[in-house]
Design an enzyme around this catalytic site. Structure first.
Site, PDB file in Angstrom:
ATOM      1  N   MET A  34      46.747  50.208  47.139  1.00  0.00           N
ATOM      2  CA  MET A  34      48.105  50.736  47.072  1.00  0.00           C
ATOM      3  C   MET A  34      48.219  51.783  45.960  1.00  0.00           C
ATOM      4  O   MET A  34      49.325  52.142  45.558  1.00  0.00           O
ATOM      5  CB  MET A  34      49.118  49.616  46.867  1.00  0.00           C
ATOM      6  CG  MET A  34      49.221  48.683  48.054  1.00  0.00           C
ATOM      7  SD  MET A  34      50.815  47.821  48.182  1.00  0.00           S
ATOM      8  CE  MET A  34      50.870  46.964  46.630  1.00  0.00           C
ATOM      9  N   HIS A  38      42.947  51.668  38.806  1.00  0.00           N
ATOM     10  CA  HIS A  38      42.411  51.316  37.492  1.00  0.00           C
ATOM     11  C   HIS A  38      40.932  50.961  37.653  1.00  0.00           C
ATOM     12  O   HIS A  38      40.350  51.125  38.741  1.00  0.00           O
ATOM     13  CB  HIS A  38      43.205  50.163  36.865  1.00  0.00           C
ATOM     14  CG  HIS A  38      43.407  48.981  37.772  1.00  0.00           C
ATOM     15  ND1 HIS A  38      42.366  48.206  38.244  1.00  0.00           N
ATOM     16  CD2 HIS A  38      44.544  48.442  38.310  1.00  0.00           C
ATOM     17  CE1 HIS A  38      42.834  47.233  38.991  1.00  0.00           C
ATOM     18  NE2 HIS A  38      44.149  47.354  39.075  1.00  0.00           N
ATOM     19  N   GLU A  39      40.330  50.463  36.584  1.00  0.00           N
ATOM     20  CA  GLU A  39      38.890  50.202  36.605  1.00  0.00           C
ATOM     21  C   GLU A  39      38.518  49.139  37.638  1.00  0.00           C
ATOM     22  O   GLU A  39      37.403  49.157  38.186  1.00  0.00           O
ATOM     23  CB  GLU A  39      38.416  49.776  35.214  1.00  0.00           C
ATOM     24  CG  GLU A  39      36.945  49.390  35.113  1.00  0.00           C
ATOM     25  CD  GLU A  39      35.983  50.483  35.568  1.00  0.00           C
ATOM     26  OE1 GLU A  39      34.854  50.141  35.981  1.00  0.00           O
ATOM     27  OE2 GLU A  39      36.344  51.684  35.509  1.00  0.00           O
ATOM     28  N   HIS A  41      39.815  48.894  40.661  1.00  0.00           N
ATOM     29  CA  HIS A  41      39.622  49.669  41.890  1.00  0.00           C
ATOM     30  C   HIS A  41      38.332  50.479  41.834  1.00  0.00           C
ATOM     31  O   HIS A  41      37.600  50.595  42.830  1.00  0.00           O
ATOM     32  CB  HIS A  41      40.796  50.617  42.112  1.00  0.00           C
ATOM     33  CG  HIS A  41      42.114  49.950  42.273  1.00  0.00           C
ATOM     34  ND1 HIS A  41      43.103  50.011  41.316  1.00  0.00           N
ATOM     35  CD2 HIS A  41      42.624  49.198  43.290  1.00  0.00           C
ATOM     36  CE1 HIS A  41      44.163  49.335  41.731  1.00  0.00           C
ATOM     37  NE2 HIS A  41      43.908  48.834  42.925  1.00  0.00           N
ATOM     38  N   GLY A 151      39.080  43.052  45.824  1.00  0.00           N
ATOM     39  CA  GLY A 151      38.937  42.378  44.541  1.00  0.00           C
ATOM     40  C   GLY A 151      39.345  40.915  44.626  1.00  0.00           C
ATOM     41  O   GLY A 151      40.313  40.557  45.303  1.00  0.00           O
ATOM     42  N   LYS A 153      40.733  39.263  42.380  1.00  0.00           N
ATOM     43  CA  LYS A 153      41.944  38.914  41.618  1.00  0.00           C
ATOM     44  C   LYS A 153      42.987  38.313  42.545  1.00  0.00           C
ATOM     45  O   LYS A 153      43.703  37.403  42.167  1.00  0.00           O
ATOM     46  CB  LYS A 153      42.509  40.120  40.878  1.00  0.00           C
ATOM     47  CG  LYS A 153      43.684  39.753  39.952  1.00  0.00           C
ATOM     48  CD  LYS A 153      44.117  40.904  39.103  1.00  0.00           C
ATOM     49  CE  LYS A 153      44.880  41.924  39.909  1.00  0.00           C
ATOM     50  NZ  LYS A 153      46.209  41.397  40.371  1.00  0.00           N
ATOM     51  N   VAL A 180      37.977  42.399  37.328  1.00  0.00           N
ATOM     52  CA  VAL A 180      37.692  43.221  36.161  1.00  0.00           C
ATOM     53  C   VAL A 180      38.803  42.997  35.144  1.00  0.00           C
ATOM     54  O   VAL A 180      39.989  43.011  35.495  1.00  0.00           O
ATOM     55  CB  VAL A 180      37.587  44.717  36.531  1.00  0.00           C
ATOM     56  CG1 VAL A 180      37.346  45.571  35.291  1.00  0.00           C
ATOM     57  CG2 VAL A 180      36.456  44.926  37.541  1.00  0.00           C
ATOM     58  N   ARG A 191      50.416  46.416  38.102  1.00  0.00           N
ATOM     59  CA  ARG A 191      51.715  45.968  37.598  1.00  0.00           C
ATOM     60  C   ARG A 191      51.714  45.710  36.095  1.00  0.00           C
ATOM     61  O   ARG A 191      52.786  45.476  35.509  1.00  0.00           O
ATOM     62  CB  ARG A 191      52.168  44.715  38.356  1.00  0.00           C
ATOM     63  CG  ARG A 191      52.595  44.990  39.806  1.00  0.00           C
ATOM     64  CD  ARG A 191      53.209  43.756  40.456  1.00  0.00           C
ATOM     65  NE  ARG A 191      53.867  44.078  41.723  1.00  0.00           N
ATOM     66  CZ  ARG A 191      53.306  43.959  42.910  1.00  0.00           C
ATOM     67  NH1 ARG A 191      52.041  43.543  43.002  1.00  0.00           N
ATOM     68  NH2 ARG A 191      53.976  44.261  44.014  1.00  0.00           N
TER      69      ARG A 191
END
Length: 298
Positions: A34, A38-39, A41, A151, A153, A180, A191
């Site tokens: 989306m 960041h790292e 991704h 990821g 997460k 990460v 976010r």
């Protein structure tokens, strides 16, 4: 690298690249996002680059996975930075469709995975995963990747998408990639930008709770699922700003909650998952017990 905004053009460019490499051999690796990269991704892009001949990244803030009181309009966006991040990671195609391109008319078809979606994030975000599986299935049909990189997460999302792929016989391999983290342990998230300085500091309680749970399980053969749930809440509630949505221990990928009396020591199919709000910002984090290296540096 090409930035493409229409379905027709992205299909044409993927076909052209595959033919230039060799249609029977070229593999497409796909990283759906989306945006506001960041790292975390970037690590997915690198994994895709290592395992694929062609890397396609999508950037699409999908409206149908947001509830009526969620942050679709305010979700952070920075297309120029995202495109540069993709270029630096060696991505071949960045697909950035508009909402009208993806949903030219109100959608009458949804893809819905049952059972796995009625707990954890699905319990507090009704309809969210129907939006996720619908858009991911559309993107898979558009891009036709051999591998797609997600990821861990959002471990529930990984489990849900894998179930969808299995149930619908989709010809794509789902590649889960490690979380990460910042150097202080906070899991990277688009976010995180919403957090105030005080909220950002207190948000470290998520990784701290996971680490305490992991260390307890690694060293105590008699610890039960109930012990872990109690421990997680105790650690998180020490943060005055933290409001717990869930602090759960479950089998993975079935996402079945462990019974309170079940022993946890030595199991390799367990996910400890958290969702905690700081102000209006809802953060998620987790650890799979056989992936203890994920938190080893925290």
């Amino acid at each position: 690298m090409k930035v493409i905004r229409t379905i027709t053009e992205v299909r044409q460019e993927i076909s052209r690249l595959r033919q230039s490499i060799g249609l029977g051999e070229a593999t497409v690796g796909f990283v759906p996002t989306m945006g506001y990269l960041h790292e975390g991704h970037a690590s997915l892009m690198r994994a895709a680059k290592e395992q694929s001949d062609i890397v396609v990244l999508s950037i699409f803030v999908n409206p149908i996975q947001f509830g009526p009181n969620e942050d679709f309009d305010s979700y952070p966006r920075d297309e120029a930075r995202d495109v540069e991040t993709a270029r630096l990671q060696g991505v071949d195609i960045v697909f950035i469709p508009s909402v009208n391109e993806m949903y030219p008319e109100p959608t009458q078809t949804t893809v819905s995975v049952s059972q796995l979606t009625d707990r954890l994030c699905g319990a507090s975000r009704p309809g969210h995963f129907d939006g996720v599986t619908t858009v991911v299935s559309k993107l898979f049909n558009i891009v036709q990747p051999q591998r797609a990189f997600f990821g861990m997460k959002d471990a529930q999302q990984v489990a849900v998408i894998q179930q969808m792929v299995n149930d619908l016989n989709m010809a794509v391999e789902i590649v889960p990639c490690p979380i990460v983290r910042e150097s202080d342990g906070l899991a990277l998230s688009s976010r995180n930008v919403y957090l105030s300085e005080e909220q950002r500091e207190q948000a470290l309680v998520l990784s701290q709770a996971l680490r305490v749970a992991q260390e307890t399980i690694d060293t105590n053969s008699s610890v039960t699922a109930a012990d872990i749930r109690t421990m997680l809440r105790k650690v998180i509630q020490a943060s005055p700003l933290a409001v717990i949505d869930y602090a759960e221990i479950q089998a993975f990928p079935s996402l079945q909650p462990l019974a309170d009396h079940e022993m946890v020591y030595g199991r390799e199919d367990v996910l400890i998952a958290l969702a905690v709000k700081f102000g209006k910002t809802r953060l998620i984090d987790n650890i799979k017990l056989h992936k203890s290296e994920v938190l080893s540096h925290v």
